[in-house]
Design an enzyme around this catalytic site. Structure first.
Site, PDB file in Angstrom:
ATOM      1  N   ARG A 199       0.837  -1.205   0.000  1.00  0.00           N
ATOM      2  CA  ARG A 199       0.000   0.000   0.000  1.00  0.00           C
ATOM      3  C   ARG A 199       0.872   1.255   0.000  1.00  0.00           C
ATOM      4  O   ARG A 199       2.057   1.210   0.292  1.00  0.00           O
ATOM      5  CB  ARG A 199      -0.908   0.002   1.232  1.00  0.00           C
ATOM      6  CG  ARG A 199      -2.024  -1.020   1.187  1.00  0.00           C
ATOM      7  CD  ARG A 199      -2.789  -1.077   2.502  1.00  0.00           C
ATOM      8  NE  ARG A 199      -2.005  -1.683   3.576  1.00  0.00           N
ATOM      9  CZ  ARG A 199      -2.444  -1.872   4.815  1.00  0.00           C
ATOM     10  NH1 ARG A 199      -3.663  -1.472   5.148  1.00  0.00           N
ATOM     11  NH2 ARG A 199      -1.686  -2.443   5.738  1.00  0.00           N
TER      12      ARG A 199
ATOM     13  N   LYS B 176       1.748   1.873   7.490  1.00  0.00           N
ATOM     14  CA  LYS B 176       2.077   1.072   8.660  1.00  0.00           C
ATOM     15  C   LYS B 176       3.092   1.788   9.534  1.00  0.00           C
ATOM     16  O   LYS B 176       3.784   2.712   9.106  1.00  0.00           O
ATOM     17  CB  LYS B 176       2.616  -0.295   8.239  1.00  0.00           C
ATOM     18  CG  LYS B 176       1.579  -1.182   7.575  1.00  0.00           C
ATOM     19  CD  LYS B 176       0.368  -1.475   8.463  1.00  0.00           C
ATOM     20  CE  LYS B 176       0.687  -2.378   9.621  1.00  0.00           C
ATOM     21  NZ  LYS B 176      -0.511  -2.648  10.475  1.00  0.00           N
TER      22      LYS B 176
ATOM     23  N   TYR C 274      -0.916   4.232  10.812  1.00  0.00           N
ATOM     24  CA  TYR C 274      -1.305   3.231  11.804  1.00  0.00           C
ATOM     25  C   TYR C 274      -0.101   2.967  12.696  1.00  0.00           C
ATOM     26  O   TYR C 274       1.004   2.734  12.204  1.00  0.00           O
ATOM     27  CB  TYR C 274      -1.713   1.916  11.134  1.00  0.00           C
ATOM     28  CG  TYR C 274      -3.032   1.948  10.412  1.00  0.00           C
ATOM     29  CD1 TYR C 274      -4.226   2.157  11.102  1.00  0.00           C
ATOM     30  CD2 TYR C 274      -3.093   1.743   9.039  1.00  0.00           C
ATOM     31  CE1 TYR C 274      -5.436   2.178  10.442  1.00  0.00           C
ATOM     32  CE2 TYR C 274      -4.310   1.760   8.369  1.00  0.00           C
ATOM     33  CZ  TYR C 274      -5.475   1.981   9.074  1.00  0.00           C
ATOM     34  OH  TYR C 274      -6.677   1.998   8.414  1.00  0.00           O
TER      35      TYR C 274
ATOM     36  N   HIS D 206      -0.604   1.222  16.288  1.00  0.00           N
ATOM     37  CA  HIS D 206      -0.884   0.049  17.124  1.00  0.00           C
ATOM     38  C   HIS D 206       0.173  -0.095  18.223  1.00  0.00           C
ATOM     39  O   HIS D 206       0.784  -1.147  18.415  1.00  0.00           O
ATOM     40  CB  HIS D 206      -0.956  -1.221  16.278  1.00  0.00           C
ATOM     41  CG  HIS D 206      -2.027  -1.184  15.236  1.00  0.00           C
ATOM     42  ND1 HIS D 206      -3.366  -1.195  15.547  1.00  0.00           N
ATOM     43  CD2 HIS D 206      -1.948  -1.122  13.877  1.00  0.00           C
ATOM     44  CE1 HIS D 206      -4.082  -1.151  14.430  1.00  0.00           C
ATOM     45  NE2 HIS D 206      -3.254  -1.091  13.412  1.00  0.00           N
TER      46      HIS D 206
ATOM     47  N   GLU E  71      -5.670   4.588  13.921  1.00  0.00           N
ATOM     48  CA  GLU E  71      -6.611   3.664  14.566  1.00  0.00           C
ATOM     49  C   GLU E  71      -7.329   4.247  15.768  1.00  0.00           C
ATOM     50  O   GLU E  71      -8.295   3.643  16.254  1.00  0.00           O
ATOM     51  CB  GLU E  71      -5.912   2.357  14.966  1.00  0.00           C
ATOM     52  CG  GLU E  71      -4.932   2.463  16.121  1.00  0.00           C
ATOM     53  CD  GLU E  71      -3.515   2.826  15.689  1.00  0.00           C
ATOM     54  OE1 GLU E  71      -2.608   2.727  16.534  1.00  0.00           O
ATOM     55  OE2 GLU E  71      -3.326   3.203  14.512  1.00  0.00           O
TER      56      GLU E  71
ATOM     57  N   VAL F 194     -15.100  -5.618  11.321  1.00  0.00           N
ATOM     58  CA  VAL F 194     -14.414  -6.821  10.850  1.00  0.00           C
ATOM     59  C   VAL F 194     -15.337  -8.028  10.923  1.00  0.00           C
ATOM     60  O   VAL F 194     -15.499  -8.789   9.956  1.00  0.00           O
ATOM     61  CB  VAL F 194     -13.126  -7.093  11.659  1.00  0.00           C
ATOM     62  CG1 VAL F 194     -12.539  -8.454  11.310  1.00  0.00           C
ATOM     63  CG2 VAL F 194     -12.092  -6.007  11.391  1.00  0.00           C
TER      64      VAL F 194
ATOM     65  N   ASP G 204     -20.948 -11.480  20.185  1.00  0.00           N
ATOM     66  CA  ASP G 204     -20.588 -10.140  20.634  1.00  0.00           C
ATOM     67  C   ASP G 204     -21.099  -9.948  22.055  1.00  0.00           C
ATOM     68  O   ASP G 204     -22.006 -10.664  22.499  1.00  0.00           O
ATOM     69  CB  ASP G 204     -21.189  -9.080  19.694  1.00  0.00           C
ATOM     70  CG  ASP G 204     -20.505  -7.723  19.832  1.00  0.00           C
ATOM     71  OD1 ASP G 204     -19.509  -7.487  19.126  1.00  0.00           O
ATOM     72  OD2 ASP G 204     -20.964  -6.907  20.663  1.00  0.00           O
TER      73      ASP G 204
ATOM     74  N   SER H 258     -21.403 -13.352  23.567  1.00  0.00           N
ATOM     75  CA  SER H 258     -20.017 -13.779  23.733  1.00  0.00           C
ATOM     76  C   SER H 258     -19.690 -13.948  25.209  1.00  0.00           C
ATOM     77  O   SER H 258     -19.760 -12.990  25.982  1.00  0.00           O
ATOM     78  CB  SER H 258     -19.073 -12.748  23.100  1.00  0.00           C
ATOM     79  OG  SER H 258     -17.725 -13.151  23.254  1.00  0.00           O
TER      80      SER H 258
ATOM     81  N   LEU I  47     -11.892  -5.776  18.939  1.00  0.00           N
ATOM     82  CA  LEU I  47     -11.064  -4.572  19.007  1.00  0.00           C
ATOM     83  C   LEU I  47     -11.428  -3.738  20.218  1.00  0.00           C
ATOM     84  O   LEU I  47     -12.604  -3.458  20.458  1.00  0.00           O
ATOM     85  CB  LEU I  47     -11.248  -3.715  17.736  1.00  0.00           C
ATOM     86  CG  LEU I  47     -10.570  -2.348  17.775  1.00  0.00           C
ATOM     87  CD1 LEU I  47      -9.059  -2.502  17.629  1.00  0.00           C
ATOM     88  CD2 LEU I  47     -11.102  -1.422  16.713  1.00  0.00           C
TER      89      LEU I  47
ATOM     90  N   ALA J 170      -7.158  -9.403  14.896  1.00  0.00           N
ATOM     91  CA  ALA J 170      -6.743  -8.493  15.965  1.00  0.00           C
ATOM     92  C   ALA J 170      -5.275  -8.641  16.330  1.00  0.00           C
ATOM     93  O   ALA J 170      -4.827  -8.056  17.313  1.00  0.00           O
ATOM     94  CB  ALA J 170      -7.610  -8.734  17.208  1.00  0.00           C
TER      95      ALA J 170
ATOM     96  N   ASP K  52      -2.603  -7.376  15.247  1.00  0.00           N
ATOM     97  CA  ASP K  52      -1.801  -6.158  15.351  1.00  0.00           C
ATOM     98  C   ASP K  52      -2.119  -5.367  16.612  1.00  0.00           C
ATOM     99  O   ASP K  52      -1.468  -4.368  16.908  1.00  0.00           O
ATOM    100  CB  ASP K  52      -1.936  -5.270  14.097  1.00  0.00           C
ATOM    101  CG  ASP K  52      -3.367  -4.941  13.750  1.00  0.00           C
ATOM    102  OD1 ASP K  52      -4.269  -5.266  14.547  1.00  0.00           O
ATOM    103  OD2 ASP K  52      -3.599  -4.351  12.677  1.00  0.00           O
TER     104      ASP K  52
ATOM    105  N   VAL L 178      -1.470 -12.775   9.864  1.00  0.00           N
ATOM    106  CA  VAL L 178      -0.777 -11.700   9.149  1.00  0.00           C
ATOM    107  C   VAL L 178      -1.247 -10.353   9.691  1.00  0.00           C
ATOM    108  O   VAL L 178      -2.450 -10.070   9.741  1.00  0.00           O
ATOM    109  CB  VAL L 178      -1.032 -11.803   7.633  1.00  0.00           C
ATOM    110  CG1 VAL L 178      -0.415 -10.618   6.901  1.00  0.00           C
ATOM    111  CG2 VAL L 178      -0.459 -13.111   7.088  1.00  0.00           C
TER     112      VAL L 178
ATOM    113  N   ASN M 143      -0.738  -7.333   8.524  1.00  0.00           N
ATOM    114  CA  ASN M 143      -1.149  -6.313   7.549  1.00  0.00           C
ATOM    115  C   ASN M 143      -1.898  -6.978   6.395  1.00  0.00           C
ATOM    116  O   ASN M 143      -1.519  -6.879   5.235  1.00  0.00           O
ATOM    117  CB  ASN M 143       0.052  -5.510   7.049  1.00  0.00           C
ATOM    118  CG  ASN M 143       1.085  -6.358   6.319  1.00  0.00           C
ATOM    119  OD1 ASN M 143       1.296  -7.517   6.658  1.00  0.00           O
ATOM    120  ND2 ASN M 143       1.744  -5.789   5.321  1.00  0.00           N
TER     121      ASN M 143
END
Length: 372
Positions: free
Chosen positions: A15, A75, A94, A96, A118, A179, A198, A220, A240, A268, A270, A298, A300
């Site tokens: 990106r 990133k 971002y 994080h 974020e 997400v 949730d 949840s 998140l 989640a 990251d 992963v 990203n």
């Protein structure tokens, strides 16, 4: 303002933080933009397009950092970039921080101004700069999960949607936010039997109204999660807590309850991950196996579809970047509460509570915006 756009150097991150259209918009407001050579190539934008839009293309990342007052990235900076960052330089990307103590200390020591995509937050508590990438990641989670359920990739060998006479796969989605919603929609569209969990009953009611018949909603909690993972073929972690570490909803011990060859995709990761055994992986080596469970972690994910991701991200970030460039970060943050909430680090201090709590560091609740 002098704006720098370096090429992303995280593993398989294709990106770019500013498109040629974004450069043109910045130029319209009187700003100077320097773009590192080939920064946009992975997303389909050639250097010539940036030049035509009014940017100056520089050959090295060192030159971009050296000249820029504001760095716009996708990133977080990685270790090789730390020495390039100048005191009081504004970084808009971002971060994080809650998932990297090393990065947090590095930015504090450099004296950089770190405004994190974020944690930019609207009054309705939505996260406008996280939404587009969450939409991409949620959809990709199912795409990748379906792939890694294939036997040659160590999965159970089950087709997500099944076929006539054969039941579909069971998909468990933890979290009903952006997400989770996108993941559930994609899985349902492919014909899977989906359960989405949730903590919010009002959110579950909304999801129950909008989701197709093959999506069930559940509250949840530990009991329900423990029961559901026993026959889940694919689990998507989509929890998140803005700016803070994600809670571990699936522990190492719970993996033993799952079917061998089941797949977990922790979107989640990251932010620390909501599956205890998940640690960040790369597009180059995306998976690992623990207790016969395939882990795709992963950090990203949207970087694998850079054309779509870059356009989606810059549609959201550009208006905020223009405000920062036009007014400077102090005035922009003083006048825009959404941007102010994006401030994580400035003047060698942590300004976001979740980051301070993650690493047991001092939290500075108020910042004096001197030039406001």
């Amino acid at each position: 303002m002098i704006i720098g756009v370096p090429k992303e150097i995280k593993n398989n991150e294709n990106r770019v933080a500013l498109t040629p259209a974004g450069v043109s918009e910045m130029k319209k407001h009187g700003h100077t933009v320097y773009v590192q050579a080939t920064a946009g190539l992975g997303s389909g934008f050639a250097d010539e397009e940036y030049t035509q839009a009014g940017a100056v293309v520089l050959p090295t990342i060192e030159e971009v950092y050296a000249i820029a007052e504001m760095i716009i990235k996708v990133k977080e900076p990685i270790a090789s970039e730390y020495p390039l960052i100048k005191k009081d330089q504004l970084l808009f990307t971002y971060f994080h921080f809650a998932s990297s103590e090393e990065l947090t200390h590095a930015m504090l020591e450099k004296g950089a101004v770190c405004l994190a995509y974020e944690t930019v937050e609207k009054t309705d508590r939505s996260l406008p700069l996280l939404v587009p990438m969450s939409e991409v990641a949620g959809r990709m989670a199912i795409q990748q999960g379906a792939k890694y359920l294939e036997k040659p990739l160590k999965g159970r060998g089950i087709l997500l949607g099944g076929v006539p006479g054969v039941p579909p796969a069971k998909v468990l989605v933890l979290g009903g936010g952006i997400v989770g919603t996108q993941a559930a929609k994609m899985a349902a569209g492919l014909g899977a039997q989906v359960t989405i969990m949730d903590l919010s009953l009002p959110r579950l009611r909304q999801l129950d109204d909008i989701m197709p018949a093959n999506v069930n909603t559940e509250m949840s909690n530990h009991y329900n999660i423990t029961r559901a993972i026993k026959d889940a073929d694919l689990v998507v972690g989509a929890v998140l807590i803005p700016g803070a570490k994600a809670p571990h909803l699936i522990t190492r011990d719970m993996l033993k309850l799952m079917r061998p060859g089941a797949v977990v995709v922790d979107v989640a990761v990251d932010q620390g991950g909501c599956i205890e055994t998940c640690t960040p992986t790369t597009h180059e080596n995306p998976t690992f196996i623990i207790d016969d469970i395939v882990h795709y972690c992963v950090a990203n994910m949207p970087g694998a579809v850079p054309y779509t991701s870059t356009l989606a991200l810059t549609n959201a970030t550009l208006p905020y970047a223009v405000q920062l460039a036009n007014k400077g970060w102090e005035k922009a943050c003083a006048e825009n509460e959404e941007l102010k909430k994006g401030l994580n680090v400035a003047n060698g201090k942590i300004l976001y509570k979740g980051v301070a709590e993650a690493w047991n560091l001092p939290f500075n609740e108020e910042i004096v915006l001197a030039n406001a």
